[in-house]
Scaffold this motif. Sequence first.
Motif, PDB file in Angstrom:
ATOM      1  N   THR A 210       0.669  -1.194  -0.088  1.00 37.44           N
ATOM      2  CA  THR A 210      -0.038   0.028  -0.104  1.00 37.44           C
ATOM      3  C   THR A 210       0.853   1.277  -0.134  1.00 37.44           C
ATOM      4  OG1 THR A 210      -0.184   0.047   2.363  1.00 37.44           O
ATOM      5  CG2 THR A 210      -2.024  -1.098   1.131  1.00 37.44           C
ATOM      6  N   ASP A 211       2.108   1.213   0.457  1.00 37.81           N
ATOM      7  CA  ASP A 211       3.064   2.428   0.587  1.00 37.81           C
ATOM      8  C   ASP A 211       3.721   2.762  -0.646  1.00 37.81           C
ATOM      9  OD1 ASP A 211       1.453   2.728   2.988  1.00 37.81           O
ATOM     10  OD2 ASP A 211       3.316   2.520   4.336  1.00 37.81           O
ATOM     11  N   ASP A 212       3.607   1.764  -1.349  1.00 35.71           N
ATOM     12  CA  ASP A 212       4.610   1.762  -2.738  1.00 35.71           C
ATOM     13  C   ASP A 212       3.833   2.137  -3.919  1.00 35.71           C
ATOM     14  OD1 ASP A 212       5.899   1.131  -5.140  1.00 35.71           O
ATOM     15  OD2 ASP A 212       7.574   0.112  -3.963  1.00 35.71           O
ATOM     16  N   PRO A 213       3.540   3.267  -4.376  1.00 37.51           N
ATOM     17  CA  PRO A 213       2.702   3.589  -5.568  1.00 37.51           C
ATOM     18  C   PRO A 213       2.563   2.603  -6.760  1.00 37.51           C
ATOM     19  CG  PRO A 213       4.499   5.116  -5.383  1.00 37.51           C
ATOM     20  CD  PRO A 213       4.433   4.527  -4.136  1.00 37.51           C
ATOM     21  N   LEU A 216       1.073  -0.897  -5.609  1.00 44.56           N
ATOM     22  CA  LEU A 216      -0.343  -0.741  -5.528  1.00 44.56           C
ATOM     23  C   LEU A 216      -0.845  -0.353  -6.834  1.00 44.56           C
ATOM     24  CD1 LEU A 216      -2.661  -0.702  -3.474  1.00 44.56           C
ATOM     25  CD2 LEU A 216      -2.332   1.699  -3.259  1.00 44.56           C
ATOM     26  N   ARG A 217      -0.292   0.287  -7.772  1.00 41.60           N
ATOM     27  CA  ARG A 217      -0.899   0.318  -9.137  1.00 41.60           C
ATOM     28  C   ARG A 217      -0.782  -0.995  -9.920  1.00 41.60           C
ATOM     29  NH1 ARG A 217      -1.889   4.429 -12.850  1.00 41.60           N
ATOM     30  NH2 ARG A 217      -1.193   5.858 -11.384  1.00 41.60           N
ATOM     31  N   THR A 218       0.634  -1.841  -9.735  1.00 39.41           N
ATOM     32  CA  THR A 218       0.287  -3.113 -10.567  1.00 39.41           C
ATOM     33  C   THR A 218      -0.742  -3.832  -9.823  1.00 39.41           C
ATOM     34  OG1 THR A 218       2.762  -2.833 -10.587  1.00 39.41           O
ATOM     35  CG2 THR A 218       1.797  -5.077 -10.697  1.00 39.41           C
ATOM     36  N   LEU A 219      -0.996  -3.883  -8.703  1.00 37.63           N
ATOM     37  CA  LEU A 219      -2.106  -4.988  -7.915  1.00 37.63           C
ATOM     38  C   LEU A 219      -3.405  -4.656  -8.473  1.00 37.63           C
ATOM     39  CD1 LEU A 219      -0.899  -5.341  -4.262  1.00 37.63           C
ATOM     40  CD2 LEU A 219      -0.533  -6.852  -6.180  1.00 37.63           C
ATOM     41  N   LEU A 220      -3.602  -3.158  -8.482  1.00 35.59           N
ATOM     42  CA  LEU A 220      -5.054  -2.830  -8.895  1.00 35.59           C
ATOM     43  C   LEU A 220      -5.200  -3.077 -10.664  1.00 35.59           C
ATOM     44  CD1 LEU A 220      -5.180   0.646  -7.164  1.00 35.59           C
ATOM     45  CD2 LEU A 220      -6.349  -1.708  -6.361  1.00 35.59           C
ATOM     46  N   LYS A 221      -4.149  -2.770 -11.399  1.00 32.87           N
ATOM     47  CA  LYS A 221      -4.185  -3.248 -12.914  1.00 32.87           C
ATOM     48  C   LYS A 221      -4.755  -4.544 -12.972  1.00 32.87           C
ATOM     49  CE  LYS A 221      -1.061  -1.562 -15.660  1.00 32.87           C
ATOM     50  NZ  LYS A 221       0.154  -1.383 -16.250  1.00 32.87           N
ATOM     51  N   LYS A 239      -7.441   1.971   1.438  1.00 28.50           N
ATOM     52  CA  LYS A 239      -8.568   2.899   0.899  1.00 28.50           C
ATOM     53  C   LYS A 239      -7.819   4.285   0.949  1.00 28.50           C
ATOM     54  CE  LYS A 239     -13.262   4.691   1.534  1.00 28.50           C
ATOM     55  NZ  LYS A 239     -14.438   4.712   2.408  1.00 28.50           N
ATOM     56  N   GLN A 240      -7.114   4.466   1.971  1.00 22.46           N
ATOM     57  CA  GLN A 240      -6.527   5.685   2.080  1.00 22.46           C
ATOM     58  C   GLN A 240      -5.359   5.781   1.063  1.00 22.46           C
ATOM     59  OE1 GLN A 240      -3.316   6.771   3.544  1.00 22.46           O
ATOM     60  NE2 GLN A 240      -3.693   8.973   3.456  1.00 22.46           N
ATOM     61  N   ARG A 241      -4.489   4.974   1.042  1.00 27.07           N
ATOM     62  CA  ARG A 241      -3.420   5.122   0.009  1.00 27.07           C
ATOM     63  C   ARG A 241      -3.746   5.190  -1.409  1.00 27.07           C
ATOM     64  NH1 ARG A 241      -0.194   7.470   2.500  1.00 27.07           N
ATOM     65  NH2 ARG A 241       1.738   6.638   1.217  1.00 27.07           N
ATOM     66  N   ILE A 242      -5.111   4.496  -1.715  1.00 25.92           N
ATOM     67  CA  ILE A 242      -5.471   4.614  -3.069  1.00 25.92           C
ATOM     68  C   ILE A 242      -5.778   5.791  -3.314  1.00 25.92           C
ATOM     69  CG2 ILE A 242      -7.486   3.867  -4.592  1.00 25.92           C
ATOM     70  CD1 ILE A 242      -7.436   1.270  -3.220  1.00 25.92           C
ATOM     71  N   LYS A 243      -6.330   6.740  -2.429  1.00 26.91           N
ATOM     72  CA  LYS A 243      -6.868   7.979  -2.710  1.00 26.91           C
ATOM     73  C   LYS A 243      -5.699   8.906  -2.687  1.00 26.91           C
ATOM     74  CE  LYS A 243     -11.290   8.007  -0.433  1.00 26.91           C
ATOM     75  NZ  LYS A 243     -12.114   8.514   0.682  1.00 26.91           N
ATOM     76  N   HIS A 244      -4.595   8.598  -1.765  1.00 30.67           N
ATOM     77  CA  HIS A 244      -3.315   9.341  -1.671  1.00 30.67           C
ATOM     78  C   HIS A 244      -2.734   9.463  -3.014  1.00 30.67           C
ATOM     79  CE1 HIS A 244       0.161  11.185  -0.049  1.00 30.67           C
ATOM     80  NE2 HIS A 244       1.024  10.217  -0.564  1.00 30.67           N
ATOM     81  N   HIS A 314       0.319 -19.808  -4.523  1.00 24.48           N
ATOM     82  CA  HIS A 314       1.148 -19.482  -5.567  1.00 24.48           C
ATOM     83  C   HIS A 314       1.784 -17.936  -5.208  1.00 24.48           C
ATOM     84  CE1 HIS A 314      -0.209 -22.846  -7.882  1.00 24.48           C
ATOM     85  NE2 HIS A 314      -1.412 -22.469  -7.311  1.00 24.48           N
ATOM     86  N   VAL A 315       3.069 -17.754  -4.978  1.00 21.23           N
ATOM     87  CA  VAL A 315       3.659 -16.507  -4.691  1.00 21.23           C
ATOM     88  C   VAL A 315       4.019 -15.770  -6.009  1.00 21.23           C
ATOM     89  CG1 VAL A 315       5.335 -15.303  -3.385  1.00 21.23           C
ATOM     90  CG2 VAL A 315       4.406 -17.290  -2.396  1.00 21.23           C
ATOM     91  N   THR A 316       3.503 -14.689  -6.102  1.00 16.00           N
ATOM     92  CA  THR A 316       3.809 -14.335  -7.638  1.00 16.00           C
ATOM     93  C   THR A 316       4.795 -12.969  -7.738  1.00 16.00           C
ATOM     94  OG1 THR A 316       1.960 -12.493  -7.153  1.00 16.00           O
ATOM     95  CG2 THR A 316       1.365 -14.657  -8.124  1.00 16.00           C
ATOM     96  N   GLY A 317       5.013 -12.553  -6.409  1.00 14.81           N
ATOM     97  CA  GLY A 317       5.729 -11.064  -6.451  1.00 14.81           C
ATOM     98  C   GLY A 317       4.681 -10.090  -7.097  1.00 14.81           C
ATOM     99  N   VAL A 318       5.208  -8.949  -7.252  1.00 12.42           N
ATOM    100  CA  VAL A 318       4.540  -7.719  -7.457  1.00 12.42           C
ATOM    101  C   VAL A 318       5.210  -7.026  -8.422  1.00 12.42           C
ATOM    102  CG1 VAL A 318       2.700  -5.835  -6.814  1.00 12.42           C
ATOM    103  CG2 VAL A 318       3.472  -7.696  -5.226  1.00 12.42           C
ATOM    104  N   SER A 319       6.116  -7.468  -9.328  1.00 13.16           N
ATOM    105  CA  SER A 319       6.750  -6.745 -10.282  1.00 13.16           C
ATOM    106  C   SER A 319       6.130  -6.136 -11.602  1.00 13.16           C
ATOM    107  CB  SER A 319       8.005  -7.620 -10.844  1.00 13.16           C
ATOM    108  OG  SER A 319       7.525  -8.733 -11.407  1.00 13.16           O
ATOM    109  N   ASP A 320       5.239  -6.973 -11.975  1.00 12.19           N
ATOM    110  CA  ASP A 320       4.279  -6.528 -13.063  1.00 12.19           C
ATOM    111  C   ASP A 320       3.011  -7.456 -12.949  1.00 12.19           C
ATOM    112  OD1 ASP A 320       4.369  -8.950 -15.419  1.00 12.19           O
ATOM    113  OD2 ASP A 320       6.436  -8.571 -14.608  1.00 12.19           O
ATOM    114  N   SER A 321       2.052  -6.781 -13.754  1.00 17.15           N
ATOM    115  CA  SER A 321       0.507  -7.102 -13.618  1.00 17.15           C
ATOM    116  C   SER A 321       0.571  -8.581 -14.509  1.00 17.15           C
ATOM    117  CB  SER A 321      -0.532  -6.258 -13.981  1.00 17.15           C
ATOM    118  OG  SER A 321      -0.183  -5.775 -15.394  1.00 17.15           O
ATOM    119  N   GLN A 322       1.274  -8.767 -15.668  1.00 13.29           N
ATOM    120  CA  GLN A 322       1.164  -9.933 -16.611  1.00 13.29           C
ATOM    121  C   GLN A 322       1.639 -11.005 -15.831  1.00 13.29           C
ATOM    122  OE1 GLN A 322      -0.638  -9.647 -19.540  1.00 13.29           O
ATOM    123  NE2 GLN A 322      -0.644 -11.898 -19.172  1.00 13.29           N
ATOM    124  N   THR A 323       2.500 -11.026 -14.933  1.00 14.50           N
ATOM    125  CA  THR A 323       2.940 -12.096 -14.298  1.00 14.50           C
ATOM    126  C   THR A 323       2.088 -12.701 -13.290  1.00 14.50           C
ATOM    127  OG1 THR A 323       5.577 -11.425 -14.383  1.00 14.50           O
ATOM    128  CG2 THR A 323       4.842 -13.037 -12.631  1.00 14.50           C
TER     129      THR A 323
END
Length: 361
Positions: A210-213, A216-221, A239-244, A314-323
Amino acid sequence: MKILTVVGARPQFVKACMLSRKLRSQSIIKEVIVHTGQHYNHNMSDAFFSQLALPKPDHNLGIGSDKQGKQTARMLSKIEEVLLSERPDIVLVYGDTNSTLAGSLAASKHHIPVAHVEAGLRSFNKKMPEEINRVLTDHMSTLLFCPTQTAVENLEKEGIRNEVYMTGDIMYDAILHYKSIALHQSNICARLNIKPKNYYLVTVHRAENTDDPHRLRTLLKVLTQLNENIVFPLHPRTKQRIKHWNLLDLLSSKNIKVIEPINYFDMLTVESHAKAILTDSGGVQKEAYMLRTPCITLRDETEWIETVQAGWNHVTGVSDSQTILDVVRKTIVPKAYPNLFGNGDTSETIYKILCKKTGKH
């Protein structure tokens, strides 16, 4: 014997309800419950006490949210006051939250034995506040109750060998006790107009995401690109960080049902009926396994490595949404289901150890 139980967050209420029920059934034990107020949203706190029949806290410290250091310091100060007035024989803590650390530290400073339920977990990622909390708590604890053999081995590698017990996982006690009740009483699927195995459940709350834009953007994508029905109970911090970070537009897709945090029975129901669960929560990973729902962990590592080895996580990491999308689309329900977390008698096991070690038997 007086046991002072420190809780403060949703997973701790679930774990504490089973052991508290056992402790309070015995006349030789007096349990005093301290709620730090780390989780204070109704559906993440009060609703759990009500549904789980967890006794009303004897002390509600009302700490609320804050920066890590300030929140923990306020807890430490107030818990110390309670310890001085209650004079317990043992302080019982659960898991890896700031409430866990503050309770353990306050007790240790006053030479009161600490019993740690869910000891020995390791993600080996010191950037996680939870990892710091669990490591320090284990090294301050007198009695260490481990949910898995891996947890026992982790402690042994750190030189902790005395008073270490493989008890099984107390959350499994709760799942076995409450699952059928939850499925009978909850109407959340009707309220959300969702059908079993026709949606994904998503939870995101850890600071590393949540504290890394970018993360967080990758997860929402992922949610927008998955093109499947999604149920997304939105944690207050998220919720607060999405708004921020100005990311609200990524939640506008019609397939994403963003809802407020939900109570325990509703959560068990949507976890049970989901096609799969995407989460960064340690507790939800474990609940997914116990409910036989495939899980995708939105982190770079997990403390529940057994669930990965069993093929259910399954542990995916959060490097990119396609993975992440590739893993989600390939996820299936495994045929094998190893018994990883005991037989559902963890609260009984812990109770007997507590009584034996304090001479109350």
